[in-house]
Design a protein around this motif. Structure first.
Motif, PDB file in Angstrom:
ATOM      1  N   UNK B 179       0.833  -1.284  -0.059  1.00  0.00           N
ATOM      2  CA  UNK B 179      -0.210   0.014  -0.007  1.00  0.00           C
ATOM      3  C   UNK B 179       0.972   1.333   0.141  1.00  0.00           C
ATOM      4  N   UNK B 180       1.861   1.338   0.719  1.00  0.00           N
ATOM      5  CA  UNK B 180       2.769   2.462   0.763  1.00  0.00           C
ATOM      6  C   UNK B 180       2.991   2.908  -0.472  1.00  0.00           C
ATOM      7  N   UNK B 181       3.708   2.213  -1.181  1.00  0.00           N
ATOM      8  CA  UNK B 181       4.263   2.315  -2.638  1.00  0.00           C
ATOM      9  C   UNK B 181       3.071   2.869  -3.499  1.00  0.00           C
ATOM     10  N   UNK B 182       2.109   1.783  -3.432  1.00  0.00           N
ATOM     11  CA  UNK B 182       0.955   2.392  -4.473  1.00  0.00           C
ATOM     12  C   UNK B 182       0.194   3.598  -4.161  1.00  0.00           C
ATOM     13  N   UNK B 183       0.376   4.311  -2.897  1.00  0.00           N
ATOM     14  CA  UNK B 183      -0.251   5.515  -2.651  1.00  0.00           C
ATOM     15  C   UNK B 183       0.565   6.658  -3.187  1.00  0.00           C
ATOM     16  N   UNK B 184       2.117   6.221  -3.241  1.00  0.00           N
ATOM     17  CA  UNK B 184       3.129   7.363  -3.885  1.00  0.00           C
ATOM     18  C   UNK B 184       2.953   7.303  -5.323  1.00  0.00           C
ATOM     19  N   UNK B 185       2.588   6.256  -5.932  1.00  0.00           N
ATOM     20  CA  UNK B 185       2.558   6.130  -7.537  1.00  0.00           C
ATOM     21  C   UNK B 185       1.338   7.063  -7.721  1.00  0.00           C
ATOM     22  N   UNK B 186       0.221   6.605  -6.967  1.00  0.00           N
ATOM     23  CA  UNK B 186      -1.067   7.213  -7.305  1.00  0.00           C
ATOM     24  C   UNK B 186      -1.167   8.295  -7.307  1.00  0.00           C
ATOM     25  N   UNK B 187      -0.498   8.932  -6.159  1.00  0.00           N
ATOM     26  CA  UNK B 187      -0.224  10.402  -6.137  1.00  0.00           C
ATOM     27  C   UNK B 187       0.264  11.225  -7.286  1.00  0.00           C
ATOM     28  N   UNK B 188       1.557  10.552  -7.744  1.00  0.00           N
ATOM     29  CA  UNK B 188       2.295  11.352  -8.746  1.00  0.00           C
ATOM     30  C   UNK B 188       1.476  11.107  -9.998  1.00  0.00           C
ATOM     31  N   UNK B 189       0.617   9.983 -10.291  1.00  0.00           N
ATOM     32  CA  UNK B 189      -0.121   9.654 -11.215  1.00  0.00           C
ATOM     33  C   UNK B 189      -1.251  10.856 -11.520  1.00  0.00           C
ATOM     34  N   UNK B 190      -1.908  11.113 -10.169  1.00  0.00           N
ATOM     35  CA  UNK B 190      -3.076  12.151 -10.180  1.00  0.00           C
ATOM     36  C   UNK B 190      -2.492  13.339 -10.720  1.00  0.00           C
ATOM     37  N   UNK B 191      -1.516  13.671 -10.495  1.00  0.00           N
ATOM     38  CA  UNK B 191      -0.980  15.128 -10.899  1.00  0.00           C
ATOM     39  C   UNK B 191      -0.645  14.974 -12.270  1.00  0.00           C
TER      40      UNK B 191
END
Lengths: 308, 308
Positions: B179-191
């Protein structure tokens, strides 16, 4: 959310192979008696039925009966241990705050000084050393060779039955090594956070304004800088609860400390499902509540944030 | 005199513009690489890590002992010329176990990192790219996993799986840590999703797969590489911690954590520091160098950090 958590925990427990009796069953036992036992503990009911009865009991505070510790309720078994883990986590949290904030603050005020470099080095070491290894080394040095602190347990045999200050001091004495072991990673992490945040805030315009107004350095530091620098750190402390409880499992094992962690590992070895499920659910709920509290605290420290 | 001065200054100016041109011709990767090589600690980290890997690969050349062969005539021997670090509780050579153990510890750390990376990228990319329901479901699951302390969840799963092999162990770690990495990647994808080049890629009819791998992933490479590196350090600590409490890679397979677990007995801890101190130091040194590398990479990928 909490519902999903209970379903998952129940599913995990059901997926476990064997049942609590297979581990220590006597082969000569009549299969019929075995069936009766299964029937008695409700292990033959349908899954949804088992889930509902388990959840219903849980909500009313009845965690069932421990299978390994015969005749004792899970509530009993857990409540004996829970206070010890609470003391340990609380102690670790307190030393984390007590060390991380002053060190981080001092480093930020004197960047690139020898103190800053030493702190950074210790920070790196603290993050890289596995907790259990630090624990072993500290037992080796401070308990076995110097004899300053006890190496195991939560209270000495000699003070059992005593109350008040003697008991408290004895407990504290037992907490020092495991507490530092558990808190070490936290100190290293938060020290760096505090340093970064404070040095960011120190560069901001309002700090310059405050200094220009002729405010005293201490009031600039504590009223303007620290308060703003600590805002992001408060949220992180909410997550720290999960990290501490997770770390407690291993730390307690190293120090043979009678807390939830050792109970949990024992229960897994003994396949004591009621205890495993109860601990999972208890910790999961605690962490959810912890995150909620962190959110609320966040809005208290930072009045700009409003939740709808 | 003045003329001379002028000439030199013109010359040096010409040189700087030449340098600037050189700089412009470099790809971002080359610039990052140069910045990385300037970070002494990070380079030292790489050297140490390479030495560790070489030691693991060439373990058979460095010792003639079999790390899993026990000899009950040689239980807990003190160091000797034959057994440099003595023997363990089952009469196995500690030095051989240390060398072969580095194989398992490094492989487990590396593959757990790869696995988590895979889970994290797939889920994070799906959540960040598609948004909506996919996002909601993935993030809900991530929240659930976050709500349980890591060791508690991992140990519960381990209790369910009867036989732990390296593959299963790695999978368990990946399931509990993505989940940790998933959140980071999701965050940068959203931007990134809001930016024009993604819109233009979509409008010329590129399919989702192509957009994710050709446009999103290269743009999130920095944080992914940094986090993957730091994650490997965490994975090595996790493996050793779980093996230490006897719930990780089972004996007789040597891992650093397995070796230290012998020190749970106070007698070994006190009398045989040569058995548990070296593997602990190896973990510390390995994790420390990986953390240095990760830190160096973070600075190298950060365009804000200066070249000097």
């Amino acid at each position: 959310m909490l519902f999903l958590l209970t379903v998952i925990i129940f599913g995990l427990a059901q997926a476990a192979p064997g049942d609590p009796f297979t581990a220590n069953i006597d082969p000569s036992v009549d299969p019929e008696v075995y069936e009766q036992q299964r029937e008695k503990y409700g292990l033959n009911d349908s899954l949804p039925k088992q889930y509902i009865s388990w959840l219903g009991n849980f909500v009313t505070g009845d965690f069932g009966e421990s299978i390994h510790y015969k005749g004792r309720s899970v509530k009993d078994v857990i409540s004996v241990r829970i206070t010890n883990t609470v003391y340990l986590s609380l102690f670790a949290l307190i030393i984390t705050i007590l060390f991380a904030i002053p060190i981080g603050l001092y480093s930020a005020r004197n960047p690139y000084s020898w103190f800053d470099y030493t702190a950074t080095t210790f920070g790196f070491l603290g993050l890289s050393i596995p907790g259990f290894f630090f624990g072993l080394v500290s037992i080796y040095i401070f308990a076995l060779n110097l004899g300053w602190f006890p190496s195991q347990g939560s209270v000495s045999v000699s003070v059992s039955g005593q109350t008040g200050i003697t008991l408290f001091l004895d407990r504290l004495h037992h907490l020092v090594l495991p507490g530092f072991t558990l808190g070490l990673a936290g100190i290293a992490t938060y020290m760096r956070y505090v340093r970064t945040e404070v040095s960011d805030v120190l560069k901001s315009d309002y700090v310059r304004t405050a200094r220009a107004k002729g405010m005293s350095e201490s009031s600039v530091l504590y009223k303007h800088t620290l308060r703003n620098a600590l805002i992001p750190i408060v949220t992180l402390l909410g997550f720290e609860l999960g990290v501490l409880l997770s770390g407690a499992v291993i730390t307690e094992q190293v120090f043979n400390y009678p807390g939830l962690g050792t109970l949990f590992v024992d229960s897994i070895t003994n396949r004591d499902y009621p205890v495993i499920m109860a601990i999972n659910l208890l910790l999961g709920t605690t962490i959810m509540v912890g995150n909620l509290v962190a959110d609320i605290l966040y809005s208290i420290v930072d009045p700009r944030i409003r939740y709808d | 005199m003045t003329k001379n001065n002028e000439e030199t200054s013109v010359e040096s100016e010409a040189k700087t513009s030449q340098e600037i041109e050189d700089e412009e011709r470099k790809t971002p990767f080359q610039m990052s690489f140069q910045r990385f090589m300037k970070n002494k600690l990070a380079v030292v980290g790489v050297v140490v890590l390479v030495l560790m890997v070489l030691m693991a690969v060439f373990a058979p050349l460095l010792t003639s002992h079999d790390p899993t062969k026990s000899d009950l005539m040689l239980v807990e021997n003190k160091p000797s010329a034959e057994h440099i670090l003595g023997t363990d509780g089952s009469g196995r050579d500690n030095f051989a176990r240390l060398l072969y153990g580095s194989r398992i510890s490094l492989i487990v750390g590396f593959s757990a990192m790869l696995f988590t990376l895979f889970f994290g990228i797939v889920t994070g990319a799906a959540a960040g790219y598609y948004g909506g329901k996919v996002d909601a479901i993935i993030m809900r699951i991530a929240d659930l996993i976050y709500a349980l302390p890591f060791f508690v969840l991992a140990l519960t799963i381990i209790a369910i799986v009867e036989e732990v092999t390296i593959g299963i162990f790695v999978t368990i770690i990946a399931i509990t840590t993505w989940p940790n990495l998933s959140r980071i990647i999701r965050g940068s994808f959203l931007t990134l999703r809001e930016q024009e080049f993604i819109l233009s890629a979509q409008s010329i009819g590129a399919n989702d797969f192509r957009i994710i791998f050709k446009h999103f992933i290269p743009n999130t490479m920095g944080p992914i590489v940094v986090n993957a590196t730091l994650m490997m350090a965490t994975m090595i600590i996790i493996e050793s911690g779980m093996s230490f409490i006897g719930m990780g890679i089972p004996q007789p397979t040597p891992t650093w954590g397995n070796m230290i677990s012998e020190a749970q007995s106070i007698r070994i801890l006190r009398d045989h520091p040569e058995a548990w101190l070296p593997p602990g130091l190896f973990i510390l040194v390995t994790v420390l160098s990986i953390n240095f590398i990760g830190d160096g990479l973070r600075d190298a990928f950060d365009p804000k950090s200066g070249d000097n």
